[in-house]
Design an enzyme around this catalytic site. Structure first.
Site, PDB file in Angstrom:
ATOM      1  CG  PHE A 141      25.564  37.897  32.765  1.00  0.00           C
ATOM      2  CD1 PHE A 141      24.518  37.065  33.143  1.00  0.00           C
ATOM      3  CD2 PHE A 141      26.854  37.539  33.149  1.00  0.00           C
ATOM      4  CE1 PHE A 141      24.748  35.907  33.873  1.00  0.00           C
ATOM      5  CE2 PHE A 141      27.087  36.377  33.881  1.00  0.00           C
ATOM      6  CZ  PHE A 141      26.039  35.560  34.247  1.00  0.00           C
ATOM      7  CG  ASP A 226      31.284  43.489  34.706  1.00  0.00           C
ATOM      8  OD1 ASP A 226      32.368  42.981  34.343  1.00  0.00           O
ATOM      9  OD2 ASP A 226      30.324  42.816  35.124  1.00  0.00           O
ATOM     10  CE  LYS A 255      33.418  36.207  31.783  1.00  0.00           C
ATOM     11  NZ  LYS A 255      32.790  34.959  32.161  1.00  0.00           N
TER      12      LYS A 255
HETATM   13  C1  LIG Z   1      30.427  41.046  32.283  1.00  0.00           C
HETATM   14  C2  LIG Z   1      30.456  39.945  33.288  1.00  0.00           C
HETATM   15  N1  LIG Z   1      30.430  40.237  34.593  1.00  0.00           N
HETATM   16  C3  LIG Z   1      30.463  39.281  35.535  1.00  0.00           C
HETATM   17  C4  LIG Z   1      30.516  37.946  35.190  1.00  0.00           C
HETATM   18  C5  LIG Z   1      30.520  36.898  36.272  1.00  0.00           C
HETATM   19  O1  LIG Z   1      31.759  36.256  36.339  1.00  0.00           O
HETATM   20  P1  LIG Z   1      31.885  34.833  37.072  1.00  0.00           P
HETATM   21  O2  LIG Z   1      31.171  33.836  36.240  1.00  0.00           O
HETATM   22  O3  LIG Z   1      33.377  34.592  37.131  1.00  0.00           O
HETATM   23  O4  LIG Z   1      31.287  35.002  38.427  1.00  0.00           O
HETATM   24  C6  LIG Z   1      30.531  37.593  33.845  1.00  0.00           C
HETATM   25  C7  LIG Z   1      30.557  36.171  33.440  1.00  0.00           C
HETATM   26  O5  LIG Z   1      30.193  35.793  32.353  1.00  0.00           O
HETATM   27  C8  LIG Z   1      30.511  38.613  32.869  1.00  0.00           C
HETATM   28  O6  LIG Z   1      30.512  38.325  31.569  1.00  0.00           O
END
Ligand SMILES: Cc1ncc(COP(=O)(O)O)c(C=O)c1O
Length: 401
Positions: A141, A226, A255
């Protein structure tokens, strides 16, 4: 209708239904607690998907934001502002890197990392134009943009949003052999979550992440981590990769970097990698704005003390010990995670993750389900041990354990 029902009906009538929230309407929050429009209090065991690592209304973060609100909030990147250099310097130092490219949301930072890797591939590695490949993992994700959902394996996230962006190779998460086999001379990057949050807090097998590091180094491929959800203290260390002694080529952060106050994300890497960008090739009106930088600077200062990481480690040990006891009794099938972060697979006979979440809500505890009968527990790192135990008591009661 109650105040809650009226508020929900009105929200449902005038918003797109791209979420299925629990029926609670929050009016205020402090630390690990939220209060709804009818004065009921709830223990927050989700922490805004880890955006609220430092708790609701954290005094230092709110004060930093308020002070900045009275000075300057936005300049755009057409000009410099006086918080920008400190933000980039401090964030690079926290990551042990050299260069920062600020954005706003997590998905934007992932997109930025994809563009970085491709451009690095063409300009530095010498991949033929248009041929760059990025390896990603199944059940990933990384966000919701059209490019990112193009390499999702979740039908819900992907269906009906094509045509999809090419240039991604999906391999099973945790399978180093598959990753090695998928690599070609046109591979520019491996993009993975060190722990997969949305997939249910999946921790890869021991040796996988160091293996990815070794393989990417050997093959001149960027290791893009990530750490949007796993980073910034959640697992008991600044980065989840720290547990494995692994340093990637590129960190993707978001976040908690904005302290739950403003959206702040960033790609952090070496001067060589992020040095591929020239003016006009990438940007964002709000990326690196003064308000975001002021709040993030305070977040970074808090992380530099190590106290939040230590707290997550200590309370995390307690959380996993307590949840571990539940796996013996049949109510819980498996518990995964690290630090103050757990994916709990409830025995399906006891209900879906959603049903368990609703029952917990009725008892004053807020969690989020993910996939089937799994719930995620990720409280603000500032939660007290007593409050955590209070929440665990409610979980035990709901599970009849
Ligand atoms: C691992 C990871 N990458 C990217 C994102 C995407 O972040 P955003 O919702 O701020 O676009 C999330 C969101 O849950 C995430 O958990």
């Amino acid at each position: 209708m109650s105040t809650t029902e009226t508020a929900i009906a009105s929200a449902e009538a005038h918003s797109a239904h791209n979420y299925h929230p629990l029926p609670v309407v929050v009016a205020s929050a402090e630390g690990a607690w939220m209060t709804d429009v009818e004065g009921r209090r709830y223990l927050d065991l989700l922490a805004g998907y880890s955006a609220l690592n430092f708790g609701h209304g954290n005094r230092r973060l709110i004060d930093a934001a308020k002070a900045q609100l009275d000075r300057v909030t936005l300049t755009s990147r057409a000009f410099f502002h006086d918080r920008f250099a400190d933000f980039c310097t401090e964030l690079a130092a926290l990551c042990g890197m050299e260069t920062v490219l600020p954005m706003n949301t997590g998905a934007e930072a992932v997109e930025t990392a994809v563009k970085t890797a491709r451009k690095w591939g063409y300009r530095v590695k010498g991949v033929p134009d248009g041929m760059a490949k990025i390896i990603v993992a199944s059940d990933n994700f990384h966000g919701r943009t059209t490019t990112i959902v193009s390499f999702s394996t979740d039908p819900e996230a992907r269906a009906d949003f094509g045509p999809y962006t090419p240039g991604f190779e999906i391999v099973p998460y945790g399978d180093l052999t598959a990753m090695r086999e998928a690599m070609t001379e046109n591979t520019v990057a491996v993009l993975i979550e060190p722990i997969q949050g949305e997939a249910g807090v999946l921790v890869p097998p021991a040796g996988y992440l160091p293996g990815v590091r070794e393989l990417t180094r050997e093959r001149n491929v960027l290791f893009v981590a990530d750490e949007i959800q796993s980073g910034l203290g959640r697992t008991g260390k600044t980065f989840a990769l720290d547990h494995e002694g692994v340093v990637p080529d590129v960190y993707v952060l978001g976040k908690a970097l904005g302290g739950g106050v403003v959206p702040v994300s960033a790609v952090v890497s070496s001067a060589e990698v992020l040095g591929v960008f020239r003016p006009g090739e990438h940007g964002s009106t709000f990326g690196g704005n003064p308000l975001a930088c002021a709040v993030a600077l305070e977040v970074i200062a808090m992380l530099r003390t190590g106290e939040y990481q230590a707290r997550a480690a200590e309370l995390g040990d307690h959380l996993h010990r307590e949840l571990g006891l539940l796996t013996g009794g049949g109510a819980v099938e498996a518990v995964r995670g690290r630090g103050l972060w757990a994916g709990v697979d409830i025995a399906p006979a006891l209900g879906t993750g959603r049903e368990i979440s609703e029952k917990l809500m009725e008892r004053g505890v807020l969690v989020k389900d993910t996939h089937g009968s799994t719930i995620r527990i990720a409280p603000p790192l500032v939660i007290s041990k007593e409050d955590l135990d209070w929440g665990l008591d409610r979980l035990r009661a709901v599970l009849g354990a």
